[in-house]
Design an enzyme around this catalytic site. Structure first.
Site: not given
Ligand code: SF4
Ligand code: FE
Length: 491
Positions: A456, A300, A100, A104, A258, A293, A191, A297
């Site tokens: 996650e 990422c 991660c 983001c 985190e 968000h 995060t 996902y």
């Molecule tokens: Fe982390 Fe994915 Fe959230 Fe970006 S979108 S902060 S990589 S979990």
């Molecule tokens: Fe996340």
């Protein structure tokens, strides 16, 4: 100001007076701490790739606020193409870090708060949108990393914020002054919070009139007076503190982060306030941030999935089973699942729409379907990876054993000789390479990176039930009933 290099980003963190606690103690040099540094390297990658001509087109963009070239992580999406490029960028970062990369949450909060503040001002004549635009211009021009902080501890889940025995269970205003507000509370599992220059705080649930003091959103420097963080543990994290264990760590370069972020009477000047009592907009900012968000996902986690699929194919090769049809089929299934997630990320982006404020929002139903699939498919991908890799992923002796000179054998063989003899595999395969890839798989499936990939995937951007509520709301069952009635001839 120009874009920061990766090194400038790391140096910029040293200048902050960020208060970090871990294992019951204050960590002064947290930038070089072996348990924290991999997570900083991950964020640094968002800066490094923006400087790389090969990726500059994806990683940088013209600011809608200033016309300057900025990092896409600080951008307000101006089209569905921007939304798609965001997902592509996240897949790329997942591929480069197998982790991660944290930046983001800030990007998603920028876009949610930008559009929400516009609508609050429209109704109340407040100046939150102007405040926010000024703040974001500063962020873009200085190429800062910002943490988007949403998740409150929540205490008794059956009670609203104002009903909690301890009012700090949700971030709230404790004092209103002519020049600003004083806030208390905390945000859990944040995060990248330590690695951020600033934080944006947002409410975490829809609120009623009695929750007015809890309906608050604002920006705050990470090293503000009264703000501190307690670092979150990850599985196998102390391997990073051991000597001669870089292979055992599995991914020695990168990792996630985190922390519990505590606000103990932090003063927020008026210019950094984006919501202050307009409780009916709490739900809007939550829904928009969560939507972005959940889209994230589909990028990422797909990029990280690519590295796990690659590692699984390598381990099959090292073990000499890569031609077995069952192995080939399992790898196909892993790719199929991973690309399905990517399809969802691209789909909710391509069906995006313009908000009243002018930036672009993803299709909420499809983004929630995306994240709902992410709560499932990485688990199956991990299962297949463990299936192909075999039990050695969790039973192999340590790196120290492979290097040990302690004599154990009749003919003077060392522990290292014995490990290297019995963990050798097909000719031409270096035993250490096999060890490395096994540990990398362990890290992604069960170790520190599993926090960011597996668990996650379940809870990040909202737990599975949160998406089901949104799917129920957006799914238009009434419209679907009507379709059936018309064709079946029901009046
Ligand atoms: Fe982390 Fe994915 Fe959230 Fe970006 S979108 S902060 S990589 S979990
Ligand atoms: Fe996340």
């Amino acid at each position: 100001m120009a874009l920061m290099t990766a090194q400038e980003y790391i140096d910029s963190l040293r200048k902050l007076n960020t208060r970090v606690y871990m294992f019951g103690e204050k960590i002064d040099n947290w930038v070089d701490h072996p348990m924290i540094r991999p997570s900083i390297n991950c964020v640094a990658m968002t800066y490094a790739l923006a400087q790389d001509p090969q990726y500059a087109e994806l990683m940088t963009v013209k600011s809608s606020l200033t016309g300057h070239t900025i990092n896409r992580f600080t951008h307000l999406h101006q089209s569905t193409e921007d939304l798609i490029n965001k997902v592509k960028m996240q897949r790329l970062l997942g591929q480069k870090t197998a982790s991660c990369f944290q930046r983001c949450v800030g990007m998603d909060s920028f876009n949610a708060v930008f559009s929400t503040t516009f609508e609050v001002d429209e109704k109340y004549g407040t100046h939150y949108h102007e405040n926010f635009k000024k703040f974001l211009t500063m962020v873009q021009d200085n190429d800062l990393t910002v943490d988007g902080a949403m998740t409150d501890p929540k205490g008794d889940r059956s009670k609203a914020p104002h009903d909690q025995a301890d009012p700090d269970m949700y971030v709230h205003v404790v004092e209103r002054r002519p020049d600003g507000i004083v806030v208390c509370g905390a945000k859990c599992h944040q995060t990248g919070s330590i690695n951020s220059h600033w934080h944006i705080f947002m409410p975490t649930i829809s609120m009623g009139e009695a929750d007015k003091d809890w309906a608050v959103s604002f920006a705050c420097p990470t090293d503000a007076e009264g703000l501190y963080m307690i670092y979150g543990r990850q599985s196998c994290d102390t391997r990073k503190l051991e000597e001669d264990a870089s292979i055992d760590v599995g991914n020695a370069k990168f990792g996630g982060q985190e922390a519990l972020v505590v606000l103990d009477h932090v003063f927020i000047p008026n210019e950094y306030i984006f919501l202050n009592g307009e409780y009916e907009f709490a739900g809007m900012v939550v829904e928009r941030f969560a939507g972005y968000h959940r889209q994230s996902y589909g990028g990422c986690k797909v990029g990280v999935g690519d590295t796990l699929i690659g590692a699984t194919a390598l381990v099959a090769e090292y073990n000499g089973v890569e031609k077995a049809s069952a192995v080939k089929d399992k790898l196909i299934e892993m790719i199929h699942l991973n690309e399905t997630l990517y399809c969802c990320g691209i789909a909710c982006s391509s069906q995006g729409f313009q908000t009243k404020a002018g930036n672009y929002q993803i299709d909420l139903l499809l983004a929630n379907v995306c994240k709902q699939n992410v709560t499932r498919f990485p688990y199956e991908i991990v299962r297949l990876a463990e299936d192909i890799a075999g039990g050695l992923v969790v039973t192999m002796p340590s790196q120290k054993d492979f290097h040990s000179e302690t004599v154990v054998g009749r003919n003077g063989e060392t522990i290292g000789d014995i490990c290297n003899k019995f963990f050798a595999t097909r000719e031409g395969v270096n035993t250490e390479d096999r060890q490395r890839i096994m540990r990398f798989i362990e890290n992604l499936c069960l170790g520190a990176a599993a926090v960011g990939y597996r668990t996650e995937s379940l809870h990040g951007a909202g737990s599975p039930q949160a998406q089901r509520i949104m799917i129920a709301r957006q799914g238009n069952i009434q419209g679907k009933k009507q379709l059936a009635k018309e064709i079946a001839g029901i009046k």
